[in-house]
Design an enzyme around this catalytic site. Structure first.
Site, PDB file in Angstrom:
ATOM      1  N   ASP A   1     -37.775  70.098 -55.357  1.00 38.05           N
ATOM      2  CA  ASP A   1     -38.578  71.269 -55.316  1.00 38.05           C
ATOM      3  C   ASP A   1     -37.742  72.506 -54.794  1.00 38.05           C
ATOM      4  O   ASP A   1     -37.186  72.495 -53.807  1.00 38.05           O
ATOM      5  CB  ASP A   1     -39.496  71.241 -54.004  1.00 38.05           C
ATOM      6  CG  ASP A   1     -40.236  72.456 -53.579  1.00 38.05           C
ATOM      7  OD1 ASP A   1     -41.354  72.267 -52.789  1.00 38.05           O
ATOM      8  OD2 ASP A   1     -40.067  73.623 -54.081  1.00 38.05           O
TER       9      ASP A   1
ATOM     10  N   GLN B   1     -37.093  77.058 -52.488  1.00 40.31           N
ATOM     11  CA  GLN B   1     -36.471  78.008 -51.564  1.00 40.31           C
ATOM     12  C   GLN B   1     -34.872  78.149 -51.750  1.00 40.31           C
ATOM     13  O   GLN B   1     -34.427  78.795 -51.106  1.00 40.31           O
ATOM     14  CB  GLN B   1     -36.640  77.464 -50.190  1.00 40.31           C
ATOM     15  CG  GLN B   1     -38.109  77.561 -49.802  1.00 40.31           C
ATOM     16  CD  GLN B   1     -38.523  78.900 -49.456  1.00 40.31           C
ATOM     17  OE1 GLN B   1     -37.788  79.748 -49.400  1.00 40.31           O
ATOM     18  NE2 GLN B   1     -39.856  79.176 -49.378  1.00 40.31           N
TER      19      GLN B   1
ATOM     20  N   LYS C   1     -40.519  84.185 -55.644  1.00 42.59           N
ATOM     21  CA  LYS C   1     -39.522  83.948 -54.533  1.00 42.59           C
ATOM     22  C   LYS C   1     -38.091  84.218 -54.964  1.00 42.59           C
ATOM     23  O   LYS C   1     -36.999  84.121 -54.292  1.00 42.59           O
ATOM     24  CB  LYS C   1     -39.710  82.494 -53.975  1.00 42.59           C
ATOM     25  CG  LYS C   1     -40.994  81.996 -53.331  1.00 42.59           C
ATOM     26  CD  LYS C   1     -40.959  80.626 -52.895  1.00 42.59           C
ATOM     27  CE  LYS C   1     -42.392  80.202 -52.660  1.00 42.59           C
ATOM     28  NZ  LYS C   1     -42.670  80.740 -51.344  1.00 42.59           N
TER      29      LYS C   1
ATOM     30  N   HIS D   1     -43.259  70.818 -48.333  1.00 43.53           N
ATOM     31  CA  HIS D   1     -44.471  71.563 -48.515  1.00 43.53           C
ATOM     32  C   HIS D   1     -45.596  70.975 -49.044  1.00 43.53           C
ATOM     33  O   HIS D   1     -45.466  69.966 -49.734  1.00 43.53           O
ATOM     34  CB  HIS D   1     -44.045  72.742 -49.567  1.00 43.53           C
ATOM     35  CG  HIS D   1     -45.018  73.995 -49.317  1.00 43.53           C
ATOM     36  ND1 HIS D   1     -46.126  73.828 -50.273  1.00 43.53           N
ATOM     37  CD2 HIS D   1     -44.967  75.234 -48.819  1.00 43.53           C
ATOM     38  CE1 HIS D   1     -46.874  75.182 -50.298  1.00 43.53           C
ATOM     39  NE2 HIS D   1     -46.155  76.132 -49.517  1.00 43.53           N
TER      40      HIS D   1
ATOM     41  N   CYS E   1     -47.595  75.596 -44.428  1.00 46.03           N
ATOM     42  CA  CYS E   1     -48.158  74.466 -45.381  1.00 46.03           C
ATOM     43  C   CYS E   1     -47.171  73.400 -45.252  1.00 46.03           C
ATOM     44  O   CYS E   1     -46.578  72.671 -46.256  1.00 46.03           O
ATOM     45  CB  CYS E   1     -47.873  75.037 -46.874  1.00 46.03           C
ATOM     46  SG  CYS E   1     -49.358  76.313 -47.138  1.00 46.03           S
TER      47      CYS E   1
HETATM   48  C1  LIG Z   1     -40.324  74.558 -50.441  1.00 47.60           C
HETATM   49  C2  LIG Z   1     -41.768  75.115 -51.116  1.00 47.60           C
HETATM   50  N1  LIG Z   1     -42.459  74.411 -52.097  1.00 47.60           N
HETATM   51  C3  LIG Z   1     -43.481  75.050 -52.471  1.00 47.60           C
HETATM   52  C4  LIG Z   1     -43.849  76.163 -52.547  1.00 47.60           C
HETATM   53  C5  LIG Z   1     -45.312  76.626 -53.064  1.00 47.60           C
HETATM   54  O1  LIG Z   1     -44.786  77.745 -53.880  1.00 47.60           O
HETATM   55  P1  LIG Z   1     -45.952  78.373 -54.619  1.00 47.60           P
HETATM   56  O2  LIG Z   1     -46.502  77.763 -55.714  1.00 47.60           O
HETATM   57  O3  LIG Z   1     -45.331  79.790 -55.357  1.00 47.60           O
HETATM   58  O4  LIG Z   1     -47.022  79.171 -53.549  1.00 47.60           O
HETATM   59  C6  LIG Z   1     -43.354  77.041 -51.473  1.00 47.60           C
HETATM   60  C7  LIG Z   1     -44.044  78.210 -50.864  1.00 47.60           C
HETATM   61  N2  LIG Z   1     -43.556  78.419 -49.464  1.00 47.60           N
HETATM   62  C8  LIG Z   1     -44.256  79.546 -48.944  1.00 47.60           C
HETATM   63  C9  LIG Z   1     -45.357  80.427 -49.388  1.00 47.60           C
HETATM   64  O5  LIG Z   1     -45.604  81.202 -48.172  1.00 47.60           O
HETATM   65  N3  LIG Z   1     -44.868  80.820 -47.322  1.00 47.60           N
HETATM   66  C10 LIG Z   1     -43.979  79.679 -47.641  1.00 47.60           C
HETATM   67  O6  LIG Z   1     -43.136  79.295 -46.716  1.00 47.60           O
HETATM   68  C11 LIG Z   1     -42.280  76.316 -50.738  1.00 47.60           C
HETATM   69  O7  LIG Z   1     -41.597  77.173 -49.796  1.00 47.60           O
END
Ligand SMILES: Cc1ncc(COP(=O)(O)O)c(CNc2co[nH]c2=O)c1O
Length: 406
Positions: free
Chosen positions: A201, A204, A227, A123, A365
């Site tokens: 990370d 997910q 999440k 990401h 992303c």
């Molecule tokens: C693997 C992964 N890493 C980092 C992030 C960033 O997380 P945040 O700081 O809470 O935004 C996401 C967010 N992924 C997604 C956010 O919207 N669609 C997605 O797939 C992610 O899926």
């Protein structure tokens, strides 16, 4: 033990709503999950009865809020099986957590011509922070390639480690675009064998399978509250205590200090050294019931059930002639990315939305990953424990209807 789906679904109020006069079929869980009723009640209770700033207060409301907020830290220590509560740093989310490691660890542990390894599937929040910091010290960010199935190319990974000078590897536990479950315990061990630290990370994976940081032996691990059925704007960075102790603060301000003079400041102990300013108090308090729900529901049971959903959805979508699934690793979590010849994902997403089905379309992303698969975007359905095979049938029927329209 099996999931009592009807009982589970009753705990997520949003599932009762309609969109475009159709029952909501929510299949965008990789972006953000729905919020458990206990989280909603905790947030409402906090803002109704308990609002006050926390830490250092001498009145009841402040002390009560501090106890509740810090109980979340204890819950997360249990969830992750972390050795110490001071290894649990509260942040704004996965992105903030990864930026904290990049801003505090890299300048201290990485030098000119050293290497930071990331994979093609990362990401952007696990790509850009490393680039920003590496550029400042003329270190290098190198790519671990992935296979056509969307797995880490293990031979290439080992070769990159053998080239030397690798100081940090940062990798998704589960890909948000492919669903690939990476064998991070193996990859962490390989990194350590070659003198490199490892950041996971877990955005997910945290709500989809058991994450044990001592078993993994990872040096850092990041995830977001939103999440895992919790509030947005709140997240966690796990770090090994000795590492965090050796790292300078990420941001300056209140709470992270011990003694401040105009000339110099000494810093607070862990975890507060990395938690400057008034935090998202409600987010921290609201996350605890989400953790309690996850633990009570049993993550192993959740993983098995979501695998059933993924296998069913994959079988059904593969029956549609023009569909190509992107991400066919043997070990996959509940993410189903696909493209359809002659139909742009955004058009598919819009037509599905009109039928009440919420999926995500775009590059998610992960633009380097899209380039790797020669696509500009995918359509992505992602499942959680409150989804059902009946919902998948509605999704597939809506997809066929959309394709007939295009
Ligand atoms: C693997 C992964 N890493 C980092 C992030 C960033 O997380 P945040 O700081 O809470 O935004 C996401 C967010 N992924 C997604 C956010 O919207 N669609 C997605 O797939 C992610 O899926």
């Amino acid at each position: 033990m099996a999931l009592e789906i009807d009982n589970i679904r009753n705990q997520f109020p949003q599932l009762e709503r309609k969109v475009h006069d159709r029952p909501l079929i929510y299949l965008d869980n990789a972006a953000s999950t729905l919020k458990h009723i206990s989280v909603i009640e905790a947030l409402n209770n906090h803002y109704t009865n308990d609002v006050a700033n926390i830490h250092r207060g001498v009145h009841y409301l402040s002390e009560h809020g501090t106890i509740q907020y810090e109980q979340t830290r204890d819950s997360i220590q249990d969830l992750l099986n972390a050795e110490s509560r001071c290894e649990i740093i509260f942040t704004k989310g996965t992105t903030d957590s990864l930026n904290l490691v990049a801003a505090s660890f890299v300048p201290h542990y990485v030098k000119k011509d050293d290497v930071i390894l990331i994979s093609t599937m990362e990401h952007h929040s696990n790509i850009v922070p490393w680039q920003i910091q590496a550029e400042k010290i003329e270190a290098k960010v190198k790519e671990i390639p992935i296979t056509d199935d969307g797995d880490i190319d293990e031979e290439a990974y080992i070769e990159l480690l053998k080239e030397g000078n690798v100081k940090l590897v940062s990798m998704a536990h589960i890909s948000n675009s492919l669903g690939t479950i990476n064998d991070i315990k193996k990859y962490i061990s390989l990194a350590h064998d070659h003198g490199a630290y490892f950041c996971v990370d877990a955005a997910q994976s945290i709500a989809h399978e058991k994450v044990d940081v001592q078993d993994l032996n990872c040096d850092f691990l990041a995830f977001s509250s939103h999440k895992m059925f919790g509030p947005t704007g709140f997240g966690v960075l796990y770090g090994k205590e000795k590492l965090l102790e050796s790292m300078p603060p990420y941001q300056g301000g209140g709470d992270m200090i011990d003694v401040v003079t105009i000339e110099k400041t000494t810093y607070n102990e862990l975890p507060h050294k990395f938690e400057a300013g008034t935090p998202h108090i409600a987010g921290g308090i609201g996350l605890k019931p989400a953790i309690d729900f996850l633990i009570d529901t049993d993550l192993n049971v959740i993983k098995r059930y979501e695998k059933e959903l993924l296998d069913y959805a994959t079988q059904k979508i593969n029956e549609i002639e023009k569909v190509q699934v992107i991400g066919t690793a043997k070990q996959k979590a509940s993410v189903l990315s696909f493209v359809v010849d002659g139909a742009h994902p955004h058009d598919l997403g819009t037509l599905l939305d009109r039928q009440g089905v919420a999926i995500r379309t775009g590059h998610h992303c992960t633009q380097p990953l899209m380039k790797r698969f020669n696509v500009s975007a995918t359509a992505r359905a992602s499942f959680s424990l409150y989804n059902t095979k009946e919902e998948i049938d509605i999704f597939i029927k809506a997809l066929n209807k959309a394709l007939n329209f295009l």
